[in-house]
Structure formats: structure tokens, C-alpha cells
Design a protein around this motif. Sequence first.
Motif, PDB file in Angstrom:
ATOM      1  N   ALA A 195       0.645  -1.196  -0.234  1.00  0.00           N
ATOM      2  CA  ALA A 195      -0.248  -0.020  -0.032  1.00  0.00           C
ATOM      3  C   ALA A 195       0.988   0.919  -0.045  1.00  0.00           C
ATOM      4  CB  ALA A 195      -0.722   0.075   1.697  1.00  0.00           C
ATOM      5  N   VAL A 196       1.897   1.088   0.078  1.00  0.00           N
ATOM      6  CA  VAL A 196       2.968   2.038   0.918  1.00  0.00           C
ATOM      7  C   VAL A 196       3.618   2.976  -0.688  1.00  0.00           C
ATOM      8  CG1 VAL A 196       3.872   2.216   3.247  1.00  0.00           C
ATOM      9  CG2 VAL A 196       4.577   1.069   1.418  1.00  0.00           C
ATOM     10  N   VAL A 197       3.549   1.647  -1.452  1.00  0.00           N
ATOM     11  CA  VAL A 197       4.789   1.895  -2.697  1.00  0.00           C
ATOM     12  C   VAL A 197       3.956   3.370  -3.732  1.00  0.00           C
ATOM     13  CG1 VAL A 197       5.240   0.690  -4.695  1.00  0.00           C
ATOM     14  CG2 VAL A 197       4.590  -0.540  -2.927  1.00  0.00           C
ATOM     15  N   PRO A 198       2.609   2.972  -4.043  1.00  0.00           N
ATOM     16  CA  PRO A 198       1.918   4.251  -5.228  1.00  0.00           C
ATOM     17  C   PRO A 198       3.019   5.658  -4.715  1.00  0.00           C
ATOM     18  CG  PRO A 198       0.390   2.844  -5.172  1.00  0.00           C
ATOM     19  CD  PRO A 198       2.131   2.271  -3.646  1.00  0.00           C
ATOM     20  N   LYS A 199       2.643   5.935  -3.637  1.00  0.00           N
ATOM     21  CA  LYS A 199       2.750   7.213  -2.293  1.00  0.00           C
ATOM     22  C   LYS A 199       3.994   7.603  -2.744  1.00  0.00           C
ATOM     23  CE  LYS A 199      -1.083   9.161  -0.266  1.00  0.00           C
ATOM     24  NZ  LYS A 199      -2.223   9.022   1.168  1.00  0.00           N
ATOM     25  N   LEU A 200       4.898   6.607  -1.990  1.00  0.00           N
ATOM     26  CA  LEU A 200       6.326   6.672  -2.717  1.00  0.00           C
ATOM     27  C   LEU A 200       7.128   6.543  -3.570  1.00  0.00           C
ATOM     28  CD1 LEU A 200       9.268   6.352  -0.695  1.00  0.00           C
ATOM     29  CD2 LEU A 200       8.734   3.792  -0.607  1.00  0.00           C
ATOM     30  N   ALA A 201       6.874   6.419  -4.394  1.00  0.00           N
ATOM     31  CA  ALA A 201       7.359   6.208  -6.447  1.00  0.00           C
ATOM     32  C   ALA A 201       7.142   7.594  -6.006  1.00  0.00           C
ATOM     33  CB  ALA A 201       6.215   4.973  -7.075  1.00  0.00           C
ATOM     34  N   THR A 202       5.622   8.378  -6.198  1.00  0.00           N
ATOM     35  CA  THR A 202       5.697   9.706  -6.767  1.00  0.00           C
ATOM     36  C   THR A 202       7.500  10.656  -5.822  1.00  0.00           C
ATOM     37  OG1 THR A 202       3.384   8.939  -7.468  1.00  0.00           O
ATOM     38  CG2 THR A 202       4.008  11.824  -6.573  1.00  0.00           C
ATOM     39  N   ARG A 203       6.810  10.518  -5.017  1.00  0.00           N
ATOM     40  CA  ARG A 203       8.163  10.793  -3.483  1.00  0.00           C
ATOM     41  C   ARG A 203       9.569  10.721  -4.714  1.00  0.00           C
ATOM     42  NH1 ARG A 203       8.062   9.641   2.068  1.00  0.00           N
ATOM     43  NH2 ARG A 203       9.087  11.712   2.114  1.00  0.00           N
ATOM     44  N   LEU A 204       9.383   9.903  -4.676  1.00  0.00           N
ATOM     45  CA  LEU A 204      10.858   9.134  -5.423  1.00  0.00           C
ATOM     46  C   LEU A 204      11.926  10.591  -6.415  1.00  0.00           C
ATOM     47  CD1 LEU A 204      11.531   5.613  -4.799  1.00  0.00           C
ATOM     48  CD2 LEU A 204      12.266   6.978  -3.540  1.00  0.00           C
ATOM     49  N   VAL A 205      10.304  10.111  -7.839  1.00  0.00           N
ATOM     50  CA  VAL A 205      10.361  11.092  -8.392  1.00  0.00           C
ATOM     51  C   VAL A 205      11.080  12.267  -8.502  1.00  0.00           C
ATOM     52  CG1 VAL A 205       8.946  11.739 -11.050  1.00  0.00           C
ATOM     53  CG2 VAL A 205       9.044   8.954 -10.392  1.00  0.00           C
ATOM     54  N   ASN A 206       9.611  13.233  -7.380  1.00  0.00           N
ATOM     55  CA  ASN A 206       9.702  14.490  -7.355  1.00  0.00           C
ATOM     56  C   ASN A 206      11.156  14.982  -6.395  1.00  0.00           C
ATOM     57  OD1 ASN A 206       7.050  14.672  -8.065  1.00  0.00           O
ATOM     58  ND2 ASN A 206       6.143  14.449  -6.029  1.00  0.00           N
ATOM     59  N   ALA A 207      12.035  13.379  -6.212  1.00  0.00           N
ATOM     60  CA  ALA A 207      13.275  13.737  -5.451  1.00  0.00           C
ATOM     61  C   ALA A 207      14.457  14.080  -6.368  1.00  0.00           C
ATOM     62  CB  ALA A 207      13.572  12.781  -4.593  1.00  0.00           C
ATOM     63  N   LEU A 208      14.010  13.119  -7.479  1.00  0.00           N
ATOM     64  CA  LEU A 208      14.634  13.005  -8.353  1.00  0.00           C
ATOM     65  C   LEU A 208      14.566  14.171  -9.496  1.00  0.00           C
ATOM     66  CD1 LEU A 208      16.568  11.296 -10.153  1.00  0.00           C
ATOM     67  CD2 LEU A 208      14.785  10.117 -11.432  1.00  0.00           C
ATOM     68  N   GLU A 209      13.436  14.689  -9.433  1.00  0.00           N
ATOM     69  CA  GLU A 209      13.205  16.002 -10.045  1.00  0.00           C
ATOM     70  C   GLU A 209      13.742  16.842  -9.612  1.00  0.00           C
ATOM     71  OE1 GLU A 209       9.051  16.341 -10.666  1.00  0.00           O
ATOM     72  OE2 GLU A 209       9.240  15.983 -12.525  1.00  0.00           O
ATOM     73  N   ALA A 210      14.289  16.850  -8.273  1.00  0.00           N
ATOM     74  CA  ALA A 210      15.321  17.697  -7.232  1.00  0.00           C
ATOM     75  C   ALA A 210      16.395  18.044  -7.574  1.00  0.00           C
ATOM     76  CB  ALA A 210      14.746  18.255  -6.417  1.00  0.00           C
ATOM     77  N   THR A 211      17.017  16.753  -8.523  1.00  0.00           N
ATOM     78  CA  THR A 211      18.498  16.683  -8.850  1.00  0.00           C
ATOM     79  C   THR A 211      18.899  17.443 -10.277  1.00  0.00           C
ATOM     80  OG1 THR A 211      18.277  14.926 -10.016  1.00  0.00           O
ATOM     81  CG2 THR A 211      18.163  14.388  -7.908  1.00  0.00           C
ATOM     82  N   ASP A 212      20.140  17.515 -10.735  1.00  0.00           N
ATOM     83  CA  ASP A 212      20.396  17.958 -11.976  1.00  0.00           C
ATOM     84  C   ASP A 212      20.907  17.048 -13.023  1.00  0.00           C
ATOM     85  OD1 ASP A 212      21.010  19.746 -10.916  1.00  0.00           O
ATOM     86  OD2 ASP A 212      23.439  19.034 -10.949  1.00  0.00           O
ATOM     87  N   ALA A 213      19.577  15.603 -13.014  1.00  0.00           N
ATOM     88  CA  ALA A 213      19.338  14.353 -13.550  1.00  0.00           C
ATOM     89  C   ALA A 213      18.796  14.609 -14.959  1.00  0.00           C
ATOM     90  CB  ALA A 213      18.253  13.409 -13.430  1.00  0.00           C
ATOM     91  N   SER A 214      18.938  13.894 -16.258  1.00  0.00           N
ATOM     92  CA  SER A 214      18.535  14.612 -17.292  1.00  0.00           C
ATOM     93  C   SER A 214      16.925  14.262 -17.926  1.00  0.00           C
ATOM     94  CB  SER A 214      19.218  13.825 -18.524  1.00  0.00           C
ATOM     95  OG  SER A 214      18.815  12.495 -18.297  1.00  0.00           O
ATOM     96  N   GLU A 215      16.788  15.129 -19.006  1.00  0.00           N
ATOM     97  CA  GLU A 215      15.152  14.959 -18.716  1.00  0.00           C
ATOM     98  C   GLU A 215      14.923  13.197 -19.263  1.00  0.00           C
ATOM     99  OE1 GLU A 215      12.212  16.792 -18.951  1.00  0.00           O
ATOM    100  OE2 GLU A 215      14.161  18.847 -17.970  1.00  0.00           O
ATOM    101  N   GLU A 216      15.708  12.661 -19.927  1.00  0.00           N
ATOM    102  CA  GLU A 216      15.780  11.219 -20.729  1.00  0.00           C
ATOM    103  C   GLU A 216      15.534  10.669 -18.976  1.00  0.00           C
ATOM    104  OE1 GLU A 216      17.586  13.966 -23.344  1.00  0.00           O
ATOM    105  OE2 GLU A 216      17.937  13.937 -21.775  1.00  0.00           O
ATOM    106  N   LYS A 217      16.646  10.691 -18.026  1.00  0.00           N
ATOM    107  CA  LYS A 217      16.570   9.782 -17.147  1.00  0.00           C
ATOM    108  C   LYS A 217      15.111  10.441 -16.152  1.00  0.00           C
ATOM    109  CE  LYS A 217      20.035   9.393 -15.610  1.00  0.00           C
ATOM    110  NZ  LYS A 217      21.115   9.180 -14.478  1.00  0.00           N
ATOM    111  N   LEU A 218      14.489  11.729 -15.951  1.00  0.00           N
ATOM    112  CA  LEU A 218      13.759  11.786 -15.377  1.00  0.00           C
ATOM    113  C   LEU A 218      12.764  10.833 -16.307  1.00  0.00           C
ATOM    114  CD1 LEU A 218      13.814  15.973 -14.456  1.00  0.00           C
ATOM    115  CD2 LEU A 218      13.888  14.080 -13.606  1.00  0.00           C
ATOM    116  N   GLU A 219      12.428  11.536 -17.433  1.00  0.00           N
ATOM    117  CA  GLU A 219      11.220  10.697 -18.329  1.00  0.00           C
ATOM    118  C   GLU A 219      10.841   8.376 -17.434  1.00  0.00           C
ATOM    119  OE1 GLU A 219       8.025   9.645 -19.569  1.00  0.00           O
ATOM    120  OE2 GLU A 219       8.283  11.825 -19.629  1.00  0.00           O
ATOM    121  N   ASP A 220      12.004   8.623 -18.003  1.00  0.00           N
ATOM    122  CA  ASP A 220      12.297   6.619 -16.963  1.00  0.00           C
ATOM    123  C   ASP A 220      11.548   6.740 -15.793  1.00  0.00           C
ATOM    124  OD1 ASP A 220      13.361   6.930 -19.791  1.00  0.00           O
ATOM    125  OD2 ASP A 220      15.543   6.893 -18.625  1.00  0.00           O
TER     126      ASP A 220
END
Length: 244
Positions: free
Chosen positions: A75-100
Motif C-alpha cells: 500500500a505504501v508503494v504508489p505514494k512513495l514512488a511519486t515522492r521518489l520521482v519528485n526527489a529526482l526532479e530536484a537533482t541535475d538528472a537529464s530529461e531522459e532520465k526523468l522520463e524513465d
Amino acid sequence: MASTSETGHAKNVGNFQRLINFVTSYGAEYNPSKTMLKLPALNALKTAASDAMTDVVTKKQAENDRTNERSAAFAVVPKLATRLVNALEATDASEEKLEDAKGFNRKIQGKSASSDRKSPDAKTGEPEPDPISSSQKSFDQIIEHLSGLLAVLESEPTYDPNEEELKTATIAALIEDLTAANNAAETAITNVSNARIDRNKILYTNEDSVVETAEDVKKYIKSIYGASNPKYGQVQSIEFKKYK
């Protein structure tokens, strides 16, 4: 509430005990030559049937416990996954990596690739629900998608969150826990299925099953006393039904 078939299994076992009670009351008059119809064999069969019924109940409860535990773990996975993506967006990750990363998150959420681009509903202002979900939400698939998301995070040198629950080591440990919970639930489901097969053999499909033996006992009693005898009437109406 118990299903009709589950109730029927219990009724068959109860009726078999009732049949044994009548057989016992006949004393020495009940003396079949066939071993499986003798009173000790009938009592042993009744015990085996009761044990098989208990085994199903016990393993069904274990299945309920393990599947509930699995549901709670996932049950914790969906919200956690979204948080992980948000955290990645706060880095220098490329657009391609963000889309992955977003792609794995969409799969975890059970959304199609186009669902993020839907127009808001005119009345609510919220995106309209996707009418055709990708339905990639089985437990095995969620583990696979979360593992994919983890691989994206691990590949980004600038991903180093301070929050413990967002660290890659924490996610790796979570995946291990989810895998263990999923395996435990699937094992419990298999155990119930096998217990039901064993029960059905004893009650229905074996040559010396409860239902087959009960019918043979009735026939023997009929041969002793005749069809019109009240003693045969005692057992004639005892009902046994076959269930799958």
C-alpha cells in the motif's frame, strides 16, 4: 460468510457421523465383509475427513493473514514512488532520465503513458479518469517497476536525498520485504489449494471417499433389513452431495 460448497462439505462430514451413529446402534447385526465398511474403518475415515476440513480452515486463515500483510506492505508503494520521482526532479538528472523514472511511476500507479496528459474535467478541474488502464498492477509487476525506478535513481550521481525513506538503500530493502511478503502470500494460497484437493479426495474422489463409502453403507444396511425396514429408513434419507 461460508460459501455454499464449504457449508456443504461440513454437512457431508456431519451426516457421515450421523450415519456412523446409526451403524453403531445396530451392534452385531451390522457385520459387513468389506473392510472399508466395518465400523473401525468408518470411524477412521470420519477422523480423516474432519482433519482435512480443519486443515483447510487453518490454511485459509493463514492465507488471509499473509494476503492482508502483503496488501499492507504494498500500500505504501504508489505514494512513495511519486515522492521518489519528485526527489529526482530536484537533482541535475537529464530529461531522459526523468522520463524513465516517470514511466516506471505511471506503471506503478496503473496509468497509461497518455494519462498524465489528459484534459481536466470541466466541472471538477481534475484530470478525467483513464478509461483504459494499462492494468500493470500485479504484485510481481509492482516489484519489477519499483526495481526499475530504483535502477534509475542509482544511476543518477546527484540523487542523494537526506530523507531516509527516499535513499536507494532503503528502497532496495523495501523491495526485498515486498518480495518476501509476496512469496509468503503466494505460498499460503498454494497451501490452501492443495489442502482443498486433499480434502476433496477424502470426501469425494477416492475410491473409499466419504460419499462413496456412505452410499455403500446404505446399500449394505438395505441388504440386511430390506427396503421397507425402519432401520433402513433411518439412513436412507441421510443426504450426501458431491462438491467440486
